[in-house]
Design a protein around this motif. Structure first.
Motif, PDB file in Angstrom:
ATOM      1  N   ASP A   1      -7.868  29.519   6.266  1.00 19.60           N
ATOM      2  CA  ASP A   1      -7.103  29.313   4.828  1.00 19.60           C
ATOM      3  C   ASP A   1      -5.728  29.412   5.062  1.00 19.60           C
TER       4      ASP A   1
ATOM      5  N   ILE B   1     -13.808  33.496   6.013  1.00 24.58           N
ATOM      6  CA  ILE B   1     -12.402  32.622   5.971  1.00 24.58           C
ATOM      7  C   ILE B   1     -11.459  33.570   6.200  1.00 24.58           C
TER       8      ILE B   1
ATOM      9  N   TYR C   1     -13.588  29.833   9.040  1.00 23.21           N
ATOM     10  CA  TYR C   1     -12.808  28.626   8.713  1.00 23.21           C
ATOM     11  C   TYR C   1     -11.441  29.356   8.552  1.00 23.21           C
TER      12      TYR C   1
ATOM     13  N   PHE D   1     -19.238  34.275   1.010  1.00 27.30           N
ATOM     14  CA  PHE D   1     -17.914  34.254   1.792  1.00 27.30           C
ATOM     15  C   PHE D   1     -17.222  35.163   1.944  1.00 27.30           C
TER      16      PHE D   1
ATOM     17  N   LEU E   1     -13.010  24.085  -1.564  1.00 25.67           N
ATOM     18  CA  LEU E   1     -13.641  24.745  -0.448  1.00 25.67           C
ATOM     19  C   LEU E   1     -13.400  23.706   0.824  1.00 25.67           C
TER      20      LEU E   1
ATOM     21  N   TRP F   1     -15.293  39.286  -1.030  1.00 22.17           N
ATOM     22  CA  TRP F   1     -16.584  38.762  -0.810  1.00 22.17           C
ATOM     23  C   TRP F   1     -16.721  37.711  -2.095  1.00 22.17           C
TER      24      TRP F   1
ATOM     25  N   VAL G   1     -20.250  32.863   5.351  1.00 19.21           N
ATOM     26  CA  VAL G   1     -19.154  31.979   5.913  1.00 19.21           C
ATOM     27  C   VAL G   1     -17.938  32.883   5.831  1.00 19.21           C
TER      28      VAL G   1
END
Length: 143
Positions: A93, A64, A91, A32, A7, A110, A62
């Motif tokens: 990726d 991504i 974030y 996530f 992560l 998810w 969160v």
């Protein structure tokens, strides 16, 4: 806690490396959402559903953004949101490395983690069946 190292390969939109620790998972469950701006299921259903989940459950959400083929800019990633203050951590990726690591089936995907940073649910999709599974999973771990 085996997934924390992976992560931390994520990057914040600012470019700084992610900094997840064991303490992050002990506080409350983390959900996530792997998504991509080009995915209509992500932008039309999953992200609005994420807003709803964040309001209804004591969990950390969160997002991504997984890049497939080309790296999206911060402005492009933020462009799908209608508010200036985005209520989620987002974030990057890059090269979909974490997406591949967790064997995601597509976007949206998810992952619900427990207090030991273990994946307890892995759910692909944004339609009613996926939403129900997410809702019941969060209900179980937060109440």
């Amino acid at each position: 806690m085996k997934h924390i190292k992976q992560l931390n390969n994520l990057k914040q939109l600012s470019g700084a490396k992610a900094n997840f620790s064991e303490a992050d998972f002990i506080e409350k469950p983390i959900l996530f959402l792997f998504y991509n701006n080009q995915c209509l299921g992500c932008t039309g259903r999953a992200i609005p559903f994420a807003y709803k989940l964040q309001r209804e459950f004591a969990c950390r959400l969160v997002l991504i953004h997984s890049d497939f083929g080309r790296v999206s800019t911060e402005e492009e990633i933020k462009s799908i949101f209608t508010v200036t203050e985005i209520p989620f951590e987002i974030y990057r990726d890059e090269n979909h490395q974490l997406y591949d690591y967790f064997n995601c089936e597509g976007t949206p995907h998810w992952l619900l983690f427990n207090q030991q940073a273990e994946v307890i649910q892995s759910i692909f999709g944004s339609q009613a069946n996926a939403q129900n599974r997410l809702f019941y999973s969060l209900d179980e771990v937060t109440r």
